[in-house]
Design a protein around this motif. Structure first.
Motif, mmCIF file in Angstrom:
data_model
loop_
_atom_site.group_PDB
_atom_site.id
_atom_site.type_symbol
_atom_site.label_atom_id
_atom_site.label_comp_id
_atom_site.label_asym_id
_atom_site.label_seq_id
_atom_site.Cartn_x
_atom_site.Cartn_y
_atom_site.Cartn_z
ATOM 1 N N ASP A 12 0.873 -1.166 0.000
ATOM 2 C CA ASP A 12 0.000 0.000 0.000
ATOM 3 C C ASP A 12 0.915 1.222 0.000
ATOM 4 O OD1 ASP A 12 -1.804 1.974 0.235
ATOM 5 O OD2 ASP A 12 -2.614 1.353 2.181
ATOM 6 N N PHE A 13 1.219 1.685 -1.229
ATOM 7 C CA PHE A 13 2.206 2.765 -1.338
ATOM 8 C C PHE A 13 1.733 4.055 -0.669
ATOM 9 C CE2 PHE A 13 4.699 6.093 -3.369
ATOM 10 C CZ PHE A 13 5.963 5.615 -3.093
ATOM 11 N N THR A 14 0.425 4.167 -0.397
ATOM 12 C CA THR A 14 -0.066 5.407 0.264
ATOM 13 C C THR A 14 0.651 5.619 1.604
ATOM 14 O OG1 THR A 14 -1.865 4.300 1.426
ATOM 15 C CG2 THR A 14 -2.385 5.176 -0.735
ATOM 16 N N GLY A 47 -1.222 10.246 -5.954
ATOM 17 C CA GLY A 47 -1.303 11.635 -6.413
ATOM 18 C C GLY A 47 -0.388 12.620 -5.723
ATOM 19 N N THR A 48 0.774 12.171 -5.273
ATOM 20 C CA THR A 48 1.726 13.106 -4.650
ATOM 21 C C THR A 48 2.077 14.252 -5.602
ATOM 22 O OG1 THR A 48 2.608 11.442 -3.168
ATOM 23 C CG2 THR A 48 4.078 13.260 -3.684
ATOM 24 N N THR A 49 2.090 13.982 -6.908
ATOM 25 C CA THR A 49 2.338 15.032 -7.907
ATOM 26 C C THR A 49 1.015 15.546 -8.485
ATOM 27 O OG1 THR A 49 4.350 13.826 -8.499
ATOM 28 C CG2 THR A 49 3.659 15.570 -9.995
ATOM 29 N N VAL A 63 -2.510 8.358 -14.032
ATOM 30 C CA VAL A 63 -2.609 6.988 -14.554
ATOM 31 C C VAL A 63 -1.666 6.101 -13.759
ATOM 32 C CG1 VAL A 63 -2.119 5.511 -16.558
ATOM 33 C CG2 VAL A 63 -3.290 7.697 -16.884
ATOM 34 N N ASP A 64 -2.194 4.989 -13.290
ATOM 35 C CA ASP A 64 -1.354 4.067 -12.511
ATOM 36 C C ASP A 64 -1.831 2.643 -12.753
ATOM 37 O OD1 ASP A 64 0.662 4.570 -9.900
ATOM 38 O OD2 ASP A 64 -0.285 2.582 -9.952
ATOM 39 N N ILE A 65 -0.894 1.708 -12.641
ATOM 40 C CA ILE A 65 -1.243 0.304 -12.896
ATOM 41 C C ILE A 65 -1.946 -0.342 -11.704
ATOM 42 C CG2 ILE A 65 0.913 -0.800 -12.085
ATOM 43 C CD1 ILE A 65 0.725 -2.320 -14.907
ATOM 44 N N SER A 108 6.297 12.078 -14.723
ATOM 45 C CA SER A 108 6.331 10.792 -14.031
ATOM 46 C C SER A 108 7.442 10.815 -12.984
ATOM 47 C CB SER A 108 6.541 9.635 -15.005
ATOM 48 O OG SER A 108 6.355 8.430 -14.276
ATOM 49 N N ILE A 109 7.028 10.890 -11.730
ATOM 50 C CA ILE A 109 7.992 11.008 -10.636
ATOM 51 C C ILE A 109 8.084 9.649 -9.940
ATOM 52 C CG2 ILE A 109 8.586 12.292 -8.529
ATOM 53 C CD1 ILE A 109 8.574 13.973 -11.181
ATOM 54 N N PHE A 110 9.185 8.976 -10.151
ATOM 55 C CA PHE A 110 9.444 7.638 -9.579
ATOM 56 C C PHE A 110 8.300 6.676 -9.924
ATOM 57 C CE2 PHE A 110 10.549 10.864 -6.117
ATOM 58 C CZ PHE A 110 11.752 11.199 -6.691
ATOM 59 N N MET A 113 9.332 4.717 -14.328
ATOM 60 C CA MET A 113 10.619 3.995 -14.280
ATOM 61 C C MET A 113 10.411 2.537 -13.864
ATOM 62 S SD MET A 113 12.588 5.346 -10.801
ATOM 63 C CE MET A 113 13.807 4.027 -10.834
ATOM 64 N N PHE A 114 9.284 2.246 -13.186
ATOM 65 C CA PHE A 114 9.047 0.880 -12.709
ATOM 66 C C PHE A 114 8.279 0.020 -13.716
ATOM 67 C CE2 PHE A 114 9.891 3.179 -8.753
ATOM 68 C CZ PHE A 114 10.871 2.353 -8.220
ATOM 69 N N ALA A 115 7.896 0.601 -14.853
ATOM 70 C CA ALA A 115 7.176 -0.168 -15.876
ATOM 71 C C ALA A 115 8.170 -0.985 -16.700
ATOM 72 C CB ALA A 115 6.408 0.783 -16.791
ATOM 73 N N PRO A 116 7.779 -2.177 -17.144
ATOM 74 C CA PRO A 116 8.662 -2.910 -18.054
ATOM 75 C C PRO A 116 8.682 -2.234 -19.423
ATOM 76 C CG PRO A 116 6.626 -4.114 -17.700
ATOM 77 C CD PRO A 116 6.526 -2.874 -16.857
ATOM 78 N N TYR A 217 4.615 -2.367 3.488
ATOM 79 C CA TYR A 217 3.774 -1.705 2.478
ATOM 80 C C TYR A 217 4.444 -1.397 1.143
ATOM 81 C CZ TYR A 217 0.772 -1.076 6.523
ATOM 82 O OH TYR A 217 0.001 -1.299 7.628
ATOM 83 N N TYR A 218 5.777 -1.509 1.029
ATOM 84 C CA TYR A 218 6.477 -1.140 -0.208
ATOM 85 C C TYR A 218 6.838 -2.424 -0.952
ATOM 86 C CZ TYR A 218 10.023 1.200 -3.178
ATOM 87 O OH TYR A 218 10.761 1.685 -4.237
ATOM 88 N N GLY A 219 6.140 -2.663 -2.091
ATOM 89 C CA GLY A 219 6.268 -3.923 -2.834
ATOM 90 C C GLY A 219 7.685 -4.494 -2.923
HETATM 91 C C1 LIG Z 1 7.372 4.469 -6.118
HETATM 92 S S1 LIG Z 1 5.680 4.615 -6.567
HETATM 93 C C2 LIG Z 1 5.569 6.371 -6.927
HETATM 94 C C3 LIG Z 1 4.171 6.901 -6.961
HETATM 95 C C4 LIG Z 1 4.018 8.407 -7.175
HETATM 96 N N1 LIG Z 1 4.519 8.844 -8.459
HETATM 97 C C5 LIG Z 1 4.658 9.170 -6.044
HETATM 98 O O1 LIG Z 1 5.645 9.889 -6.297
HETATM 99 O O2 LIG Z 1 4.167 9.055 -4.916
HETATM 100 C C6 LIG Z 1 5.669 3.844 -8.172
HETATM 101 C C7 LIG Z 1 4.329 3.891 -8.830
HETATM 102 O O3 LIG Z 1 4.441 3.462 -10.181
HETATM 103 C C8 LIG Z 1 3.307 2.673 -10.476
HETATM 104 N N2 LIG Z 1 3.633 1.807 -11.621
HETATM 105 C C9 LIG Z 1 4.509 0.756 -11.635
HETATM 106 N N3 LIG Z 1 4.514 0.190 -12.856
HETATM 107 C C10 LIG Z 1 3.616 0.883 -13.625
HETATM 108 C C11 LIG Z 1 3.176 0.772 -14.969
HETATM 109 N N4 LIG Z 1 3.609 -0.186 -15.782
HETATM 110 N N5 LIG Z 1 2.258 1.665 -15.425
HETATM 111 C C12 LIG Z 1 1.755 2.616 -14.610
HETATM 112 N N6 LIG Z 1 2.126 2.760 -13.324
HETATM 113 C C13 LIG Z 1 3.055 1.913 -12.831
HETATM 114 C C14 LIG Z 1 3.066 1.913 -9.184
HETATM 115 O O4 LIG Z 1 1.800 1.337 -9.109
HETATM 116 C C15 LIG Z 1 3.305 3.013 -8.153
HETATM 117 O O5 LIG Z 1 2.148 3.742 -7.884
#
Ligand SMILES: C[S@@+](CC[C@H](N)C(=O)[O-])C[C@H]1O[C@@H](n2cnc3c(N)ncnc32)[C@H](O)[C@@H]1O
Length: 270
Positions: A12-14, A47-49, A63-65, A108-110, A113-116, A217-219
């Motif tokens: 739960d990243f919140t 929605g931090t940004t 937009v988030d996965i 896209s803030i952090f 970068m996590f998407a494949p 909470y952090y995957g």
């Molecule tokens: C470290 S969190 C950062 C969230 C937010 N940008 C912030 O700064 O609080 C990474 C986020 O990227 C999202 N994410 C990971 N892979 C994604 C993808 N393929 N498409 C969209 N969102 C993705 C995750 O679900 C998560 O919400």
């Protein structure tokens, strides 16, 4: 189940994002957002940004996965009475249903970068941004000595090796890789610029308690603990992380935590 989606819905990243709000606001202040802007926040979490961008009058789509984070974002928009901010599920590698050239600013803030498939991510970000618009990314930097790069490095040392062909998210923190991806998406290299910036995690919890939040909470850290437990190494992982958080803590009170972390700020003129 898509493993990328499963990773972020697992936790739960919140709970972590709650420590990121002040820096999120400060960062958005540097974007020069006006009421006429249409803004995309990709990998937006809760929605931090996106929320600060909407508070400054922009029309914002997050937009988030992860479906739990999309729901949390929509709840936060409601709490802030922001009718100009909505969140929807989507994949940064393939934003089906999002129109071409729809945004003045794609951020896209952090997140992305996590998407494949990083080349697809760059292509998609360019596709949805209007010509003359901007893309801004915040990406953690591999081997950087500050917090998040170190959490991910420590966590990966306790996690089984990724499948063949997996591209590390940290490559988004390498300027040459980022340039290669946006150039392949049709952006001239001269339109891409880089700067080092700082994001501060600020929590009323102690460093040890904050490690607990990441553990639960952090995957990526949850996966590392799961793997470490199977090998009887969970205590070792806990010690590494507590050392890290304690040595990086800049708060004068030991029962609170303030940790600055360096990231790569990427700006692209589309
Ligand atoms: C470290 S969190 C950062 C969230 C937010 N940008 C912030 O700064 O609080 C990474 C986020 O990227 C999202 N994410 C990971 N892979 C994604 C993808 N393929 N498409 C969209 N969102 C993705 C995750 O679900 C998560 O919400």
């Amino acid at each position: 189940m898509n493993p990328n989606k499963a990773l972020w819905e697992k936790g739960d990243f919140t709970r972590i994002a709650a420590t990121m709000r002040e820096s999120g606001e400060a960062l958005v202040d540097t974007f020069g957002i006006t009421k006429s802007h249409k803004v995309l926040d990709l990998g937006c979490g809760d929605g931090t940004t996106a929320i600060p961008a909407a508070k400054r009058g922009a029309d914002v789509l997050g937009v988030d996965i992860a479906s739990n984070l999309v729901a949390a974002g929509n709840n936060r928009a409601k709490e802030h009475a922001l009718t100009n901010c909505r969140f929807q599920e989507g994949d940064a590698s393939n934003m089906q249903g999002v129109e071409d050239h729809a945004f003045d600013l794609s951020v896209s803030i952090f997140g992305a970068m996590f998407a494949p498939k990083p080349f697809d991510v760059a292509k998609e970000m360019v596709r949805v941004t209007r010509p003359g618009g901007r893309i801004i990314m915040g990406n953690w930097i591999p081997n950087d000595p500050t917090l998040v790069a170190q959490i991910l490095k420590i966590s990966s040392a306790f996690t089984p090796p990724p499948p063949e062909g997996f591209v590390s998210p940290m490559t988004w923190g390498v300027e040459s890789s980022v340039t290669e991806r946006f150039v392949a998406a049709g952006v001239p290299a001269g339109n891409i610029s880089f700067a080092r910036d700082t994001f501060t995690f600020d929590s009323p919890d102690s460093p040890e308690e904050l490690v607990g939040l990441f553990k639960n909470y952090y995957g990526p850290t949850m996966n590392a603990f799961e793997a470490a437990e199977k090998n009887g190494r969970a205590g070792e992982l806990q010690d590494h992380l507590e050392d890290l958080f304690k040595t990086q803590n800049r708060n004068s009170r030991k029962d609170r935590t303030t940790i600055p972390a360096t990231f790569l700020r990427v700006s692209v003129a589309v």
